[in-house]
Design an enzyme around this catalytic site. Structure first.
Site, PDB file in Angstrom:
ATOM      1  N   ASN B 381     -32.117  56.199   2.074  1.00  0.00           N
ATOM      2  CA  ASN B 381     -30.661  55.870   2.021  1.00  0.00           C
ATOM      3  C   ASN B 381     -29.754  57.301   1.607  1.00  0.00           C
ATOM      4  OD1 ASN B 381     -28.171  54.935   2.079  1.00  0.00           O
ATOM      5  ND2 ASN B 381     -28.909  53.005   0.989  1.00  0.00           N
ATOM      6  N   ASP B 382     -29.682  57.622   0.496  1.00  0.00           N
ATOM      7  CA  ASP B 382     -28.772  58.430  -0.010  1.00  0.00           C
ATOM      8  C   ASP B 382     -29.231  59.939   0.581  1.00  0.00           C
ATOM      9  OD1 ASP B 382     -27.365  56.853  -1.539  1.00  0.00           O
ATOM     10  OD2 ASP B 382     -28.766  56.976  -3.334  1.00  0.00           O
TER      11      ASP B 382
END
Lengths: 100, 455
Positions: B381-382
């Site tokens: 994700n990040d």
């Protein structure tokens, strides 16, 4: 044993610190976790100190603390070795993988 | 040759083996031998120590080594590869606790040492105790035993107060020998380790584990000076230095100075910054995704923690091999801090049998994304959030990311529509060339394999 005191102690500290820095400085990212685990194993050497501390402990309080020191240190050393070895066992290049 | 000289020779040899072992561990070709060398050094040093003059309590010593060793052996062999980070944190905490215990025995006994040595004993005690309780909290967080990030008002003031008090009592203990004083000192150090780790959450965890690893090394080195033990001094200091460097490398990979990691919470500002995301989430099913992959010329797979949680690495490699058989070029791209530790994903992929020459770092692979037909993001994700490049308001702005959004198509495998571990909205998921494939990574990978096989 002769004491590591004063300037000698500083020299040892400095040289060991540089060694640690140099050993790690060119390591590829893929080995960061195993290497952290490996260095975690290496400071398991605290076991020998814990053994000496327990061996020289006097009275219930010191012996109890010394016992837990050795117990914890043994877990550090053995656990550190087992997980590092398991991780590193899995590193193979394409050539080896095909051969296996 | 006296007994002591033999012990000293063994310690010297052990120190050499540790350094050579670590050196070998820093290359994938020799890494497997490295740990064996270091292990030989450890066995040698431990056996030699039994001959240390003037010791008693041998029975207890053997019991403690056998019990601790057996428990650690059993847990270490059983733990899943995905849970490695918290096990390393746990074993590291044990080492810190052992260093603190040595300091405690020496300090409670008091007496004969010069001031400089007592100072080192106290410093090692503080560092070791903080590493002990801090690592246990880190373990509890990663194991899911406690809430990821605990915050309350005046938290930093309290932490600072506890640390200041611990330092004050420690400094007093150098000159005044008092058991209640020492007990209070150790309790404060324990409390500080817990308090310091409580607010740290999510993506910052690897950095913290590495920091505690370095701290334990330093504490072991300090206690080595107290005990006049060369093996401890050298091994501890080497780990202290290499661990500090490793911690810095990790913090740098996240573009977060170490002070930020320790003193400002990750994602604190996330809620406000999340508002500006444009576009919509566009789902895709496994069959369509399978077709996209099968007819691509080049696929780059980007694994993240979601792959670890789902234990999907074996299925993903099976899928990659299937694609390769169809003539698709497959590469794996790994962000330095993907997962919960640096190199975590590499270990998992290695476990599944992915050769390390198919795995690429951020710098090596980023230029290739524009030439990729499909970027397959699995539970990351990040580390693929383009906001890190484009949105100065984002808490992760400036963090180097994998430029997944530059691939022609992006498929994101994700468990649900919720936010990632850090709580930040991800602009990638809303991009025009992104399709969302919802589900557990292992189930989805199985379906993708099925879809590709049926073509």
């Amino acid at each position: 044993m002769e004491g590591f005191t004063g300037i000698t102690a500083l020299y040892i500290f400095m040289l060991a610190a540089f060694t640690g820095y140099e050993v790690i400085s060119r390591v590829p990212v893929i080995l960061h976790t195993p290497l952290m685990s490996g260095s975690n194993f290496v400071h398991g050497i605290v076991l020998v100190g814990a053994m000496v501390a327990l061996g020289q402990a006097e009275g219930a309080l010191q012996v109890t603390i010394g016992f837990f020191g050795v117990l914890l240190a043994a877990m550090n050393a053995v656990g550190g070795y087992v997980v590092t070895e398991r991780m590193l066992e899995m590193f193979k290049s394409s050539k080896e993988a095909r051969g296996a | 040759m006296s007994g002591m000289a033999l012990i000293e020779a063994s310690y010297f040899l052990a120190a050499v083996l540790f350094i050579l072992g670590l050196k070998r561990m820093s290359s994938p070709v020799t890494a497997r031998g490295g740990i064996v060398w270091a292990g030989a050094g450890m066995v040698l040093a431990t056996l030699a120590t039994f001959f240390w003059p003037g010791m008693s309590n041998y029975g207890l010593m053997v019991v403690a080594i056998a019990a601790g060793g057996a428990v650690a052996w059993w847990t270490g062999k059983r733990v899943a590869m995905t849970d490695m980070p918290q096990m390393i944190a746990l074993y590291n905490g044990m080492g810190g606790g052992a260093a603190a215990a040595i300091a405690a025995v020496e300090l409670f006994r008091g007496g004969e040492h010069p001031t400089s040595v007592v100072t080192l004993a106290v410093a090692g005690a503080l560092i070791g105790t903080v590493a002990f309780s801090g690592s246990l909290v880190a373990f509890a967080k990663l194991q899911g035993l406690m809430k990821r990030s605990v915050r309350f008002p005046m938290q930093q003031a309290l932490n600072l107060g506890v640390l200041a008090l611990a330092l004050l009592l420690g400094a007093t203990a150098i000159f005044v020998h008092s058991t209640p004083l020492l007990v209070t000192f150790f309790l404060l150090a324990l409390a500080f380790g817990v308090l310091m780790t409580l607010p740290i959450g999510g993506a910052d965890m690897p950095v913290v584990i590495s920091l505690y690893n370095a701290l334990t090394g330093l504490a072991v080195g300090f206690e080595g000076f107290v005990l006049n033990n060369a093996a401890m001094i050298i091994a501890g200091t080497v780990v202290g230095a290499s661990g500090t460097l490793l911690t810095q490398l990790m913090a740098k990979a996240m573009n977060r100075p170490l002070t930020n990691v320790l003193f400002s919470g990750f994602g604190e500002t996330a809620a406000e910054a999340a508002g500006g995301v444009q576009g919509s989430l566009k789902p895709i099913d496994a069959t369509d995704a399978g077709i996209m992959l099968a007819y691509a010329g080049k696929v780059i797979i980007v694994p993240g923690y979601g792959m670890a949680v789902a234990q999907a690495q074996h299925k993903i490699w099976e899928l990659a091999q299937l694609l390769e058989q169809r003539g698709v070029e497959v590469k794996f791209a790994i962000h330095p801090v993907a997962g919960r530790m640096p190199g975590h994903m590499n270990v998992l992929l290695a476990e599944a049998g992915v050769p390390y020459d198919k795995i690429f770092d951020l710098e090596e692979i980023n230029a290739e994304f524009p030439t990729a037909d499909v970027a397959l993001v699995i539970g990351a994700n990040d580390v693929v959030n383009p906001d890190a490049r484009n949105n100065p308001d984002s808490p992760i702005y400036g963090m180097p990311i994998l430029d997944v959004d530059k691939a022609r198509n992006v498929i994101v495998i994700k468990r649900g529509q919720g936010r990632g571990f850090s709580g930040i909205e991800n602009a990638l998921f809303y991009a025009d060339n992104t399709r969302m494939l919802y589900g557990d990574a292992q189930d989805v990978a199985t379906k993708l394999i099925q879809a590709v096989k049926e073509l």
